[in-house]
Design a protein around this motif. Structure first.
Motif, mmCIF file in Angstrom:
data_model
loop_
_atom_site.group_PDB
_atom_site.id
_atom_site.type_symbol
_atom_site.label_atom_id
_atom_site.label_comp_id
_atom_site.label_asym_id
_atom_site.label_seq_id
_atom_site.Cartn_x
_atom_site.Cartn_y
_atom_site.Cartn_z
ATOM 1 N N GLU A 75 0.845 -1.188 0.000
ATOM 2 C CA GLU A 75 0.000 0.000 0.000
ATOM 3 C C GLU A 75 0.878 1.234 0.000
ATOM 4 N N ASP A 76 0.585 2.142 -0.927
ATOM 5 C CA ASP A 76 1.350 3.383 -1.071
ATOM 6 C C ASP A 76 2.841 3.100 -1.224
ATOM 7 N N GLY A 77 3.184 2.027 -1.941
ATOM 8 C CA GLY A 77 4.588 1.724 -2.199
ATOM 9 C C GLY A 77 5.314 1.025 -1.060
ATOM 10 N N LEU A 78 4.632 0.783 0.063
ATOM 11 C CA LEU A 78 5.247 0.095 1.200
ATOM 12 C C LEU A 78 4.675 -1.313 1.300
ATOM 13 N N THR A 108 2.901 -5.942 -8.466
ATOM 14 C CA THR A 108 2.045 -4.773 -8.657
ATOM 15 C C THR A 108 2.767 -3.764 -9.538
ATOM 16 N N SER A 109 2.064 -2.726 -9.911
ATOM 17 C CA SER A 109 2.678 -1.666 -10.716
ATOM 18 C C SER A 109 3.074 -0.474 -9.843
ATOM 19 N N ASN A 110 3.113 -0.676 -8.520
ATOM 20 C CA ASN A 110 3.415 0.437 -7.612
ATOM 21 C C ASN A 110 4.787 1.029 -7.834
ATOM 22 N N LEU A 111 5.726 0.247 -8.368
ATOM 23 C CA LEU A 111 7.079 0.758 -8.571
ATOM 24 C C LEU A 111 7.329 1.188 -10.010
ATOM 25 N N GLU A 112 6.280 1.191 -10.836
ATOM 26 C CA GLU A 112 6.470 1.651 -12.213
ATOM 27 C C GLU A 112 6.767 3.142 -12.200
ATOM 28 N N PRO A 113 7.479 3.707 -13.195
ATOM 29 C CA PRO A 113 7.955 3.055 -14.417
ATOM 30 C C PRO A 113 9.340 2.414 -14.258
ATOM 31 N N PHE A 139 14.913 -1.276 2.508
ATOM 32 C CA PHE A 139 15.008 -1.046 3.944
ATOM 33 C C PHE A 139 13.768 -1.600 4.630
ATOM 34 N N LEU A 140 13.926 -2.006 5.890
ATOM 35 C CA LEU A 140 12.821 -2.467 6.721
ATOM 36 C C LEU A 140 12.685 -1.498 7.882
ATOM 37 N N ARG A 141 11.466 -0.969 8.031
ATOM 38 C CA ARG A 141 11.212 -0.050 9.146
ATOM 39 C C ARG A 141 9.823 -0.324 9.698
ATOM 40 N N SER A 142 9.771 -0.652 10.972
ATOM 41 C CA SER A 142 8.501 -0.895 11.676
ATOM 42 C C SER A 142 7.622 -1.913 10.961
ATOM 43 N N GLY A 143 8.235 -2.966 10.417
ATOM 44 C CA GLY A 143 7.468 -4.024 9.786
ATOM 45 C C GLY A 143 7.112 -3.792 8.330
ATOM 46 N N TYR A 144 7.584 -2.662 7.736
ATOM 47 C CA TYR A 144 7.286 -2.366 6.332
ATOM 48 C C TYR A 144 8.572 -2.231 5.532
ATOM 49 N N LEU A 145 8.517 -2.750 4.314
ATOM 50 C CA LEU A 145 9.657 -2.669 3.411
ATOM 51 C C LEU A 145 9.508 -1.482 2.482
ATOM 52 N N TYR A 146 10.624 -0.847 2.216
ATOM 53 C CA TYR A 146 10.659 0.323 1.351
ATOM 54 C C TYR A 146 11.829 0.147 0.390
ATOM 55 N N ILE A 147 11.565 0.227 -0.916
ATOM 56 C CA ILE A 147 12.632 0.191 -1.908
ATOM 57 C C ILE A 147 12.790 1.611 -2.430
ATOM 58 N N GLY A 148 13.979 2.148 -2.285
ATOM 59 C CA GLY A 148 14.200 3.521 -2.734
ATOM 60 C C GLY A 148 15.658 3.785 -3.029
ATOM 61 N N ARG A 149 15.878 4.912 -3.675
ATOM 62 C CA ARG A 149 17.242 5.332 -3.994
ATOM 63 C C ARG A 149 17.784 6.129 -2.806
ATOM 64 N N LEU A 159 15.725 8.625 1.576
ATOM 65 C CA LEU A 159 15.387 7.675 0.519
ATOM 66 C C LEU A 159 14.397 8.342 -0.413
ATOM 67 N N ARG A 160 14.622 8.164 -1.696
ATOM 68 C CA ARG A 160 13.726 8.741 -2.694
ATOM 69 C C ARG A 160 12.929 7.619 -3.345
ATOM 70 N N SER A 161 11.617 7.805 -3.409
ATOM 71 C CA SER A 161 10.723 6.836 -4.028
ATOM 72 C C SER A 161 11.112 6.617 -5.487
ATOM 73 N N LEU A 162 10.966 5.392 -5.958
ATOM 74 C CA LEU A 162 11.302 5.087 -7.344
ATOM 75 C C LEU A 162 10.235 5.559 -8.314
ATOM 76 N N ASN A 163 9.010 5.689 -7.838
ATOM 77 C CA ASN A 163 7.949 6.100 -8.740
ATOM 78 C C ASN A 163 7.458 7.523 -8.489
ATOM 79 N N GLY A 164 8.038 8.199 -7.507
ATOM 80 C CA GLY A 164 7.663 9.588 -7.242
ATOM 81 C C GLY A 164 6.340 9.760 -6.527
ATOM 82 N N THR A 165 5.719 8.678 -6.068
ATOM 83 C CA THR A 165 4.417 8.803 -5.412
ATOM 84 C C THR A 165 4.542 8.967 -3.898
ATOM 85 N N ILE A 166 5.725 8.701 -3.358
ATOM 86 C CA ILE A 166 5.930 8.831 -1.920
ATOM 87 C C ILE A 166 6.923 9.954 -1.691
ATOM 88 N N ASP A 167 6.671 10.771 -0.675
ATOM 89 C CA ASP A 167 7.622 11.830 -0.334
ATOM 90 C C ASP A 167 8.954 11.209 0.069
#
Length: 196
Positions: A75-78, A108-113, A139-149, A159-167
């Motif tokens: 959800e929301d990239g996490l 999912t397509s959450n990490l597109e493009p 990264f793992l934080r509080s039980g959620y995974l985040y893939i970012g640059r 960390l910067r979102s790969l799809n620009g949808t997360i701050d």
């Protein structure tokens, strides 16, 4: 005999001269493990299995068996770490797969493009190494995974979102962010993705 062993704080194995099934040095780790939250217990089990599989794969040639994780609750990239499904996959050994220690199947397509739906991402478990500027990490934080640059600017890590949808995710306390792995590349695993 159990009461005698309990009062002596030893294993019943010692009465027969056998090595204790759980060495004393592990007892402290077991107590600490029991006190951890569920998602951290799962992560520790995952690391043990990962390192065991890596050890086994180093002794084989040709193809190697690896773990591929699929997260069903994103959800929301996490991704919720607890929603993981584990697939055992066989991959050809090549320079790219030799660097990988696990895969993540992006359904999912959450990490597109940057990563298309149904991509299999290869990661290298490098908990002891700090990320370099511009690298993609999980990264793992509080039980959620985040893939970012990963970026570091003027001493500030984020960390910067790969799809620009997360701050941008500011890393104010690096102890809260468990480094799960560095992105190595996208892997083709037809046995997995062709079943979709």
């Amino acid at each position: 005999m159990e009461e005698v062993a309990s009062s002596l704080n030893c294993s019943l194995d010692e009465f027969s001269g056998r090595e204790p099934m759980v060495p004393y040095s592990y007892k402290d780790y077991i107590q600490k493990f029991k006190r951890l939250p569920a998602h951290q217990k799962e992560y520790i089990k995952y690391v043990i299995n990962l390192e065991y599989d890596r050890m086994v794969s180093l002794t084989s040639s040709g193809k190697k068996s690896m773990k591929c994780f699929e997260f069903t609750s994103v959800e929301d990239g996490l991704a919720d770490y607890g929603s993981q499904k584990v697939h055992d996959v066989w991959v050809e050994q090549n320079p790219l797969t030799r660097e990988c220690t696990f895969f993540v199947w992006v359904r999912t397509s959450n990490l597109e493009p940057k990563f298309c739906r149904n991509s299999v991402l290869g990661f290298q478990y490098l908990d002891g190494r700090l990320p370099k500027h511009g690298e993609i990490w999980m990264f793992l934080r509080s039980g959620y995974l985040y893939i970012g640059r990963y970026f570091k600017r003027h001493g500030v890590q984020f960390l910067r979102s790969l799809n620009g949808t997360i701050d941008d995710e500011l890393i104010t306390n690096s102890l809260e962010y468990k480094r799960v792995g560095r992105y190595v590349g996208t892997i083709d695993i037809p046995d997995l993705t062709s079943t979709v």
